[in-house]
Design a protein around this motif. Structure first.
Motif, PDB file in Angstrom:
ATOM      1  N   LYS A  40     -29.739   2.879  36.451  1.00 48.77           N
ATOM      2  CA  LYS A  40     -29.946   4.051  37.308  1.00 48.77           C
ATOM      3  C   LYS A  40     -28.550   4.554  37.622  1.00 48.77           C
ATOM      4  CE  LYS A  40     -32.262   6.783  40.146  1.00 48.77           C
ATOM      5  NZ  LYS A  40     -33.294   7.727  39.691  1.00 48.77           N
ATOM      6  N   LYS A  61     -40.352   0.280  29.265  1.00 50.28           N
ATOM      7  CA  LYS A  61     -40.356  -1.104  28.777  1.00 50.28           C
ATOM      8  C   LYS A  61     -41.267  -1.077  27.567  1.00 50.28           C
ATOM      9  CE  LYS A  61     -39.707  -5.615  29.076  1.00 50.28           C
ATOM     10  NZ  LYS A  61     -38.385  -6.261  28.987  1.00 50.28           N
ATOM     11  N   GLU A 112     -34.741   0.719  49.426  1.00 50.28           N
ATOM     12  CA  GLU A 112     -35.908  -0.183  49.467  1.00 50.28           C
ATOM     13  C   GLU A 112     -36.260  -0.371  50.927  1.00 50.28           C
ATOM     14  OE1 GLU A 112     -36.561  -4.368  47.375  1.00 50.28           O
ATOM     15  OE2 GLU A 112     -35.605  -4.675  49.295  1.00 50.28           O
ATOM     16  N   MET A 128     -41.318   2.518  39.775  1.00 51.10           N
ATOM     17  CA  MET A 128     -41.553   1.712  40.970  1.00 51.10           C
ATOM     18  C   MET A 128     -42.147   2.604  42.047  1.00 51.10           C
ATOM     19  SD  MET A 128     -38.065  -0.572  40.870  1.00 51.10           S
ATOM     20  CE  MET A 128     -38.538  -1.795  42.094  1.00 51.10           C
ATOM     21  N   PHE A 170     -37.176   5.207  40.779  1.00 52.74           N
ATOM     22  CA  PHE A 170     -36.719   4.252  39.767  1.00 52.74           C
ATOM     23  C   PHE A 170     -37.746   4.268  38.639  1.00 52.74           C
ATOM     24  CE2 PHE A 170     -34.747   2.476  43.662  1.00 52.74           C
ATOM     25  CZ  PHE A 170     -33.421   2.470  43.240  1.00 52.74           C
ATOM     26  N   PHE A 218     -33.051  -2.048  33.813  1.00 49.09           N
ATOM     27  CA  PHE A 218     -32.823  -0.636  33.515  1.00 49.09           C
ATOM     28  C   PHE A 218     -31.564  -0.146  34.198  1.00 49.09           C
ATOM     29  CE2 PHE A 218     -34.120   0.883  37.700  1.00 49.09           C
ATOM     30  CZ  PHE A 218     -34.927  -0.142  38.133  1.00 49.09           C
ATOM     31  N   GLU A 278     -26.078  -8.249  36.686  1.00 43.74           N
ATOM     32  CA  GLU A 278     -24.995  -9.225  36.633  1.00 43.74           C
ATOM     33  C   GLU A 278     -25.288 -10.425  37.547  1.00 43.74           C
ATOM     34  OE1 GLU A 278     -21.439  -7.596  38.244  1.00 43.74           O
ATOM     35  OE2 GLU A 278     -20.199  -9.300  37.651  1.00 43.74           O
ATOM     36  N   ILE A 279     -25.886 -10.161  38.691  1.00 41.80           N
ATOM     37  CA  ILE A 279     -26.230 -11.229  39.637  1.00 41.80           C
ATOM     38  C   ILE A 279     -27.403 -12.054  39.107  1.00 41.80           C
ATOM     39  CG2 ILE A 279     -27.165 -11.688  41.959  1.00 41.80           C
ATOM     40  CD1 ILE A 279     -24.359 -10.680  42.207  1.00 41.80           C
ATOM     41  N   LEU A 317     -35.009  -5.535  43.714  1.00 43.80           N
ATOM     42  CA  LEU A 317     -34.026  -5.127  42.707  1.00 43.80           C
ATOM     43  C   LEU A 317     -32.656  -5.725  43.018  1.00 43.80           C
ATOM     44  CD1 LEU A 317     -34.555  -1.288  42.092  1.00 43.80           C
ATOM     45  CD2 LEU A 317     -34.740  -3.098  40.395  1.00 43.80           C
ATOM     46  N   GLU A 318     -31.988  -6.227  41.988  1.00 44.13           N
ATOM     47  CA  GLU A 318     -30.617  -6.717  42.158  1.00 44.13           C
ATOM     48  C   GLU A 318     -29.790  -6.233  40.961  1.00 44.13           C
ATOM     49  OE1 GLU A 318     -29.414  -8.853  44.633  1.00 44.13           O
ATOM     50  OE2 GLU A 318     -31.168  -9.960  45.403  1.00 44.13           O
ATOM     51  N   LEU A 319     -28.494  -6.310  41.115  1.00 47.94           N
ATOM     52  CA  LEU A 319     -27.618  -6.058  39.980  1.00 47.94           C
ATOM     53  C   LEU A 319     -27.949  -7.049  38.862  1.00 47.94           C
ATOM     54  CD1 LEU A 319     -24.294  -5.644  41.958  1.00 47.94           C
ATOM     55  CD2 LEU A 319     -25.292  -3.904  40.461  1.00 47.94           C
ATOM     56  N   MET A 336     -35.311  -6.248  38.007  1.00 48.73           N
ATOM     57  CA  MET A 336     -36.271  -6.689  39.019  1.00 48.73           C
ATOM     58  C   MET A 336     -36.265  -8.214  39.039  1.00 48.73           C
ATOM     59  SD  MET A 336     -39.324  -3.936  38.268  1.00 48.73           S
ATOM     60  CE  MET A 336     -40.305  -4.249  39.742  1.00 48.73           C
ATOM     61  N   ARG A 337     -36.323  -8.794  40.228  1.00 49.28           N
ATOM     62  CA  ARG A 337     -36.190 -10.257  40.322  1.00 49.28           C
ATOM     63  C   ARG A 337     -37.313 -10.946  39.533  1.00 49.28           C
ATOM     64  NH1 ARG A 337     -37.788 -10.647  46.723  1.00 49.28           N
ATOM     65  NH2 ARG A 337     -40.001 -10.201  46.461  1.00 49.28           N
ATOM     66  N   PHE A 339     -37.599  -6.994  33.594  1.00 47.72           N
ATOM     67  CA  PHE A 339     -37.587  -5.542  33.707  1.00 47.72           C
ATOM     68  C   PHE A 339     -36.175  -5.131  34.116  1.00 47.72           C
ATOM     69  CE2 PHE A 339     -42.127  -6.454  34.586  1.00 47.72           C
ATOM     70  CZ  PHE A 339     -42.701  -5.655  33.611  1.00 47.72           C
ATOM     71  N   PHE A 389     -38.359   3.839  34.325  1.00 47.41           N
ATOM     72  CA  PHE A 389     -37.764   3.290  33.103  1.00 47.41           C
ATOM     73  C   PHE A 389     -38.849   2.996  32.066  1.00 47.41           C
ATOM     74  CE2 PHE A 389     -39.146  -1.066  33.883  1.00 47.41           C
ATOM     75  CZ  PHE A 389     -39.305  -1.093  35.262  1.00 47.41           C
ATOM     76  N   MET A 431     -29.534  -2.605  36.663  1.00 46.75           N
ATOM     77  CA  MET A 431     -30.370  -3.309  37.646  1.00 46.75           C
ATOM     78  C   MET A 431     -31.494  -4.080  36.964  1.00 46.75           C
ATOM     79  SD  MET A 431     -31.104  -0.188  40.241  1.00 46.75           S
ATOM     80  CE  MET A 431     -29.805   0.656  41.112  1.00 46.75           C
ATOM     81  N   VAL A 490     -19.441 -14.994  39.410  1.00 45.88           N
ATOM     82  CA  VAL A 490     -19.880 -13.614  39.633  1.00 45.88           C
ATOM     83  C   VAL A 490     -19.758 -13.329  41.131  1.00 45.88           C
ATOM     84  CG1 VAL A 490     -21.836 -12.029  39.488  1.00 45.88           C
ATOM     85  CG2 VAL A 490     -21.494 -13.748  37.692  1.00 45.88           C
ATOM     86  N   LEU A 510     -27.226  -4.752  46.175  1.00 44.77           N
ATOM     87  CA  LEU A 510     -27.174  -3.314  45.885  1.00 44.77           C
ATOM     88  C   LEU A 510     -27.102  -2.508  47.180  1.00 44.77           C
ATOM     89  CD1 LEU A 510     -29.908  -3.126  43.102  1.00 44.77           C
ATOM     90  CD2 LEU A 510     -27.563  -2.291  42.843  1.00 44.77           C
ATOM     91  N   THR A 519     -25.538   2.110  37.306  1.00 44.07           N
ATOM     92  CA  THR A 519     -25.829   0.751  37.766  1.00 44.07           C
ATOM     93  C   THR A 519     -26.885   0.079  36.895  1.00 44.07           C
ATOM     94  OG1 THR A 519     -25.441   1.664  39.969  1.00 44.07           O
ATOM     95  CG2 THR A 519     -26.238  -0.597  39.844  1.00 44.07           C
ATOM     96  N   PHE A 552     -30.047  -1.454  49.932  1.00 44.26           N
ATOM     97  CA  PHE A 552     -31.069  -2.505  49.967  1.00 44.26           C
ATOM     98  C   PHE A 552     -30.744  -3.429  51.143  1.00 44.26           C
ATOM     99  CE2 PHE A 552     -33.508  -2.031  46.008  1.00 44.26           C
ATOM    100  CZ  PHE A 552     -32.809  -0.954  45.476  1.00 44.26           C
TER     101      PHE A 552
END
Lengths: 422, 422
Positions: free
Chosen positions: B70, A70, A121, A77, A66, B68, B51-52, B47-49, B77-78, B66, A68, B75, A4, A9, B73, A12
């Motif tokens: 946006k 769940k 962020e 956020m 942000f 979602f 995919e990552i 927040l990260e992609l 939460m870590r 979590f 969403f 995304m 990957v 992002l 994208t 950020f």
């Protein structure tokens, strides 16, 4: 294995170690000032129910978040630290002591489209004093003093511009312009951006013949000039009176660099009295923190009346600004004050030495990459201020060569002297 | 106005000021140890992609996050600090110095169903040392020493159980059980949970006649016993050898409370050598931090080989545990060491006094609520250690009564003496 592509992002910010150390130092200095002023820390969740965070918000805010689902839960956020504070105070009111002095430093999130210079962020720092029912004007002076102490601690050359919204509101009310109040204050708020002539013309479209009188007060620069004005209605006089008391208090608190400036308006609603904004000397039009007095923090959550006064500052933004100005130097990748470099079979001794130094609160590390050369390289790259090379002689004699990496000078000293000197 | 019922999402811990102060103190002690050991801080985004973050993850992880969209994208939460570290190291490799010593303390998010005792947002603390290509065993000792220093700094009575996964892998390989390895290690990992007999029976279902030989090694308690074993294959010997070197290094580093315990396995994959886990003396079956050596941090993001060793500890969980054990006392709502209480017209003097004390790094606040009684009440509720009541006499003489709120004793001292004594 399919890899990957590693990436972050956009919007950020991620810092390199040398930058992170400087940012953390900034954050810790700010926190030290806040604690020295008896503010306690409130750390609310990053995620809240959307219903809570959007209790007050309008249409623009809703786009820039942000949000969403769940399961069945609609979450957002946090986009600031004020709404979470309002929730917190409403929820735990009975366990808190008022006036409640709190600070919060944490990441907030803005879901706007990423664009240059706009962060999605960033660290926000808020400080507020909240009253239960009432809150004396001393609190206004207290928070301005805190902001001023922060600038001093950060060695940021800044001034704080201070006004009281009641003054302009009083002026408009004098000319029966109450129903145009938000519109006119909105234009005056743009004074610095659009220039005096444009501002004047726009106000004139609304206020007509009263425009000169409005600008006469708007451009006054001292309490005395404000007192000399023809305007004598109660709200105007209250504003001038509060501002005078505030400056007297700030004087007693030995706060420097505060300047009366009626051009500080800070948005249309929310603030009701004192307003203030910090400005960097180098960029007098950029705000580096600001706030004011508000009537009721918890109005969306409870029937209590909880007036407050506080400020917010974007810590990440300030960091980026100071970096762009070349005010920060990123010369260290480590917190270590000392790198201990074994030469020959002295590694175990070095680990013990490191452990002894840490007992004395001296940050250090043993470098154990393969070759002596790579250890020296590493010490250089890390930017460690001192190195100690420990060979078998040093182990035998207990005398160590401590090299100051800045001056290049090496001093031969005992362990006790190392601890004393570092 | 319609009010919104103020509430916090379940599974999201929110602390009262008195608790927050204790939690922060814990966090700062941990951070002090990490920095004293020359680890730098890496602060990656919340927040990260997706995919990552999900490059490595399996099905279970995907449910507990979590995640979602946006715009376009996807995304997330870590949910830990390890995947963000792997991304960070891959991305900034050329700017980092290896071995790279980093720590991170931050909130992580688990999207699981809220249930008692399970937190969906909590502070995680990670410490890792990452090599570029290779990483000597000294790093393993370094991180275990750091964990031990953290327990000492927190005054937590803990021991650290240490093993090396190569030992059991060698044992299984001796009996040609390589293809059952994960299954058997998975059962042995449950030893403490399901008890010896159940564990033995389950292993026997798979390993048959070799079960006794496996358990013979599994229950060994010293390096000498491990060396005396019949098993002589290379991976077993490597494991024993590494463990012996590790204990020698830990001894040189003066690390106490480390115990060899082969029952420490820590999951099925990921770790490849040293593994360790911290245990509270009062609850020897609960892990309060742990980690180990892994082959390659960045395998999902790059072709580099980057071995590492590190640990994670759940700071919020440790706090909750210590609180439940009654080990924490929440007796202060403020960082203030001194409350200054004006009596009569001495307020301005008090503000100046406060400003002088802060210059000397003494945290203080002036209490300015309406009545003298309410000021005294507030000082009591806040739990401030010292109060100074300033009346007109004090202003005149420069001699102040400093009351120790714990002992009730009042001392008459000058400003210089206040600064010296506090």
């Amino acid at each position: 294995m399919q890899k990957v592509n590693p990436r972050t992002l956009s919007g950020f910010l991620e810092l390199l170690p040398s930058e992170q150390i400087i940012f953390n130092t900034m954050k810790e200095k700010v926190e030290k000032v806040l604690r020295n002023n008896g503010l306690c820390c409130v750390d609310t969740p990053v995620l809240e129910l959307s219903e809570i965070l959007l209790a007050k918000a309008g249409g623009e805010t809703e786009k820039q978040i942000f949000r969403f689902n769940k399961g069945d839960t609609d979450m957002t956020m946090r986009f600031d630290l004020t709404v979470p504070l309002a929730k917190y105070v409403s929820l735990y009111k009975n366990s808190l002591t008022f006036p409640f002095r709190r600070y919060a430093i944490g990441k907030v999130f803005r879901g706007e489209r990423p664009q240059k210079g706009r962060l999605r962020e960033f660290y926000q720092c808020d400080a507020d004093i909240i009253g239960d029912g009432d809150l004396p004007l001393q609190a206004d002076a207290d928070v301005i003093s805190i902001l001023s102490q922060i600038y001093k601690e950060l060695e940021v050359d800044a001034k704080i511009l201070v006004s009281n919204r009641k003054i302009l509101i009083g002026v408009l009310s004098e000319f029966n312009l109450e129903d145009k109040q938000n519109e006119i204050l909105g234009i005056l708020d743009k004074f610095e951006k659009i220039g005096k002539q444009n501002c004047y013309d726009e106000v004139k479209n609304i206020a007509g013949e009263f425009t000169d009188s409005i600008f006469e007060v708007f451009e006054k620069k001292t309490i005395e000039e404000l007192k000399d004005s023809q305007i004598k209605n109660q709200i105007y006089l209250d504003g001038v009176n509060e501002l005078e008391m505030l400056f007297n208090l700030l004087n007693a608190m030995q706060v420097e660099n505060v300047i009366l400036d009626l051009k500080i308006i800070r948005g249309l609603d929310y603030y009701t009295g004192t307003v203030f904004e910090g400005r960097l000397k180098e960029f007098p039009s950029i705000s580096i923190g600001g706030g004011g007095r508000y009537e009721n923090l918890t109005q969306y959550f409870s029937n209590s009346s909880m007036p407050g006064v506080g400020f917010g500052m974007g810590l990440t933004r300030l960091f980026v600004l100071l970096k762009e100005l070349g005010k920060l130097s990123f010369d260290k990748q480590t917190y270590s004050k000392v790198a201990i470099i074994p030469l020959g079979e002295t590694e175990n001794f070095c680990f013990k030495l490191a452990s002894d130094l840490r007992e004395k609160n001296i940050s250090c590390q043993v470098l154990y990459s393969k070759s002596f050369k790579s250890r020296m390289n590493m010490a250089n790259k890390l930017g460690v201020p001192y190195i100690i090379v420990v060979g078998e002689d040093e182990v035998k004699t207990g005398v160590f060569g401590v090299k100051n990496m800045l001056t290049g000078e090496t001093k031969k000293v005992s362990l006790q002297e190392i601890v004393k000197n570092l």
